[in-house]
Structures are given as C-alpha cells and as structure tokens.
Design a protein around this motif. Structure first.
Motif, PDB file in Angstrom:
ATOM      1  N   THR A  19     -12.339   4.421  -3.879  1.00 28.07           N
ATOM      2  CA  THR A  19     -12.759   3.569  -2.641  1.00 28.07           C
ATOM      3  C   THR A  19     -14.106   3.378  -2.404  1.00 28.07           C
ATOM      4  O   THR A  19     -14.671   2.257  -1.887  1.00 28.07           O
ATOM      5  CB  THR A  19     -12.550   4.561  -1.341  1.00 28.07           C
ATOM      6  N   GLN A  61     -13.099  -1.847  -7.944  1.00 32.35           N
ATOM      7  CA  GLN A  61     -12.749  -2.614  -6.847  1.00 32.35           C
ATOM      8  C   GLN A  61     -11.860  -3.784  -7.667  1.00 32.35           C
ATOM      9  O   GLN A  61     -12.246  -4.986  -7.468  1.00 32.35           O
ATOM     10  CB  GLN A  61     -13.754  -3.208  -5.912  1.00 32.35           C
ATOM     11  N   GLN A  74      -6.356  -9.873  -3.086  1.00 32.37           N
ATOM     12  CA  GLN A  74      -6.172  -8.808  -2.318  1.00 32.37           C
ATOM     13  C   GLN A  74      -5.310  -8.896  -1.214  1.00 32.37           C
ATOM     14  O   GLN A  74      -4.528  -7.982  -0.913  1.00 32.37           O
ATOM     15  CB  GLN A  74      -7.701  -8.583  -1.407  1.00 32.37           C
ATOM     16  N   PHE A  84      -7.052  -0.405  -7.360  1.00 34.14           N
ATOM     17  CA  PHE A  84      -6.253  -0.360  -5.763  1.00 34.14           C
ATOM     18  C   PHE A  84      -4.962   0.137  -6.078  1.00 34.14           C
ATOM     19  O   PHE A  84      -4.731   1.141  -5.133  1.00 34.14           O
ATOM     20  CB  PHE A  84      -6.208  -1.662  -5.559  1.00 34.14           C
TER      21      PHE A  84
END
Length: 313
Positions: A53, A59, A141, A64
C-alpha cells in the motif's frame, strides 16, 4: 479430555470442539506452536499489505493482487486459529450453534475467495508474459478492482448454500465435533436428519469451484510456458519463470491440501489425516503465502530491506 455430551430429548444448541488432540501433555506445546504460527501469519500479511500500500514501486496489478491475497489470508486464518487456540486452553471448547454456523460460513467464504484470487493472479501473469504490450491497457486499475470485487461476490455466494442447508439440518444427539473447527464433513456426521442435499452440494459446489479455477490456471500456465520457451536468452527465461514461481508454489500447496481433504474416497476417510490437511490449508498456508512472496519476489525483498534499513537507521 472431553465428555461426550448427549442431548437425546432436545435439539442441540451448542457443540463441543474436540480439537487436534486429547493428550494433555501435548496441549501446551501445540498452543505455543500455533500461537507462533498465528503471530507470524498476522504480522506477515499485515506487513505485506502495508508495504504494498505504501510503496510507490509496488503499485502494479501483480502486487495489488498479492496484497488482496494477504487480506484474504489474514481473515481466513482469523476465522479458524483463535478458536483452535482455545481448544488447547479449555477442557471443553464450547461453541454455540449460531457461532458454529457463522464460523462455517466465513470459513467457506475465505476458502472460496482464495481459490478465485489465485485464478485472477494466474490470469494477471498470463497477460504480463504473453501480451506485455497490452498489459497496462488490459490490467487497468478499474479492471483490477472489478476482478477483486468479483472474487468476493463469488466467494460470498459460494459460502451461502453450505451454510443455509447446514442450518436446515437437525442435530439431536452427540454434540462433539471431532475436529477443531465447524467444517462441513464433521458436522454432517453429527446430523440426525438426511444430509443428501448437503453431500450433493459439497460435490457440486466444491467440484465447480475447483474446476472453474483449476482449468483457467492450467490453461494460463500452458500459454505462459509456451511463451517462455520461445524467449531466446536464459536470463529472460529465468526472469519470466521468477515472476510465476511464487504463485505456482502457493497454488500447489493450497490445491493439494484441499483436494486431499474433500475429494478422496469416503472409504479412505481418516480423521487424523483430515485434521492435518485442514491445519495445512487453513492455518499454515496463510502463514506461508507472505513468506513465499517476500522471499521469492525481488520487488518485495527490496522494499522490505528499505523498510528495515529505515527502521534501524
């Protein structure tokens, strides 16, 4: 260790969990062992969640999904292990009927979520290795969020049939569950009403979840292997295998123990073996997953080293 509680004249309102063993001399060593395992599980998964995180370098979709797997593992282990630790401390570890059904529901939900999250992670590796130029567009995302949401929706609906039809059963005799948690098979053995539908659900729902996740994983890795073998350099092949090694290790451990527990012939049923298999996939694997990913994944190792260096600087 325990007395067999009989309630012949009325319905059972609570159960006694037998635990892993009834030998008094093993209670304290096992308590300390599983307390240590649970501590490592909580710290390992929380650490993985925090690092992924907070680190800008982690990222990406792969991390994730690893972070979401850690969330599942944290809750999965917490559904089972604290109650199991109670077995080592109390002479009779009593759980109410509603409490037992609640544990069964969340146990089924998080086990199912683990299946589908591992499948999503296999798809992510397939896109990354077989279609690297499209990776950012395909695994946006928004898509990642939708996949994770889908995992939890499917898992929730996957846990409902077992729980609903378990609640409909009658329990009116022996109330000692010969296990350390409220699992499907040990509960069915205590029912004094027909368990035909429950057994059918176990085969249909469990079989569907295994097939619906195993087949995509096998297909994904067939394409991945084919693609890796076409890479000319040994370094490129090693790097590609490295991104898949951790996931394959986790898949092998989890699926192996689940299949051993639920899909072996009834004639070979052995409660000791079933307890060992359950311990492995519900307690040990949630501890191993963050360790496997932190030890085998270069990105996670680098960020861990930075975090440790900043702490002790």
């Amino acid at each position: 260790m325990m007395e067999m509680a009989k309630q012949n004249d009325s319905a059972v309102t609570e159960f006694v969990l037998e635990g892993l063993t009834d030998k008094p001399e093993l209670q304290l060593p096992l308590f300390l062992l599983f307390l240590g395992i649970y501590g490592v599980t909580v710290m390992g998964n929380l650490g993985m969640i925090l690092i992924i995180t907070l680190s800008p370098k982690l990222q990406s979709p792969m991390y994730f999904f690893i972070g979401n797997l850690s969330v599942i593992d944290l809750f999965y282990s917490s559904t089972v292990t604290p109650k199991m630790l109670g077995n080592f401390l109390w002479e009779q570890n009593v759980i109410s009927l509603p409490g037992c059904m609640t544990q069964l529901f969340f146990f089924c939900v998080f086990a199912t979520a683990e299946f589908y999250m591992l499948t999503v992670m296999a798809y992510d590796r397939y896109i990354a290795i077989c279609s690297p130029l499209l990776y950012s567009a395909v695994m946006s995302q928004k898509v990642c969020n939708m996949l994770v949401t889908g995992v939890h929706i499917v898992a929730t609906f996957g846990g409902m049939p077992h729980t609903i039809f378990m609640i409909r059963l009658s329990f009116c005799g022996d109330n000692v569950i010969h296990h350390y948690l409220c699992d499907i098979i040990p509960l069915l053995k205590l029912s004094c009403s027909s368990t035909y539908i429950n057994e059918l659900l176990l085969i249909l729902v469990g079989g569907f979840n295994v097939l619906a996740t195993t087949v995509p994983i096998i297909i994904s890795y067939a394409f991945i292997l084919s693609n890796i073998l076409q890479i000319p350099s040994a370094e490129g092949k090693s790097k590609a295998f490295g991104t898949c090694g951790s996931h394959l290790t986790v898949v092998g451990f989890f699926y192996g123990s689940i299949i051993f527990m639920y899909f072996k012939p009834a004639s070979s049923s052995n409660m000791v073996q079933e307890k060992v298999a359950s311990v492995f996939y519900s307690t040990v694997i949630p501890m191993l997953n963050p360790l496997i990913y932190s030890l085998r994944n270069k990105g996670v190792r680098n960020e861990l080293s930075k975090a440790m260096g900043m702490r002790y600087r």
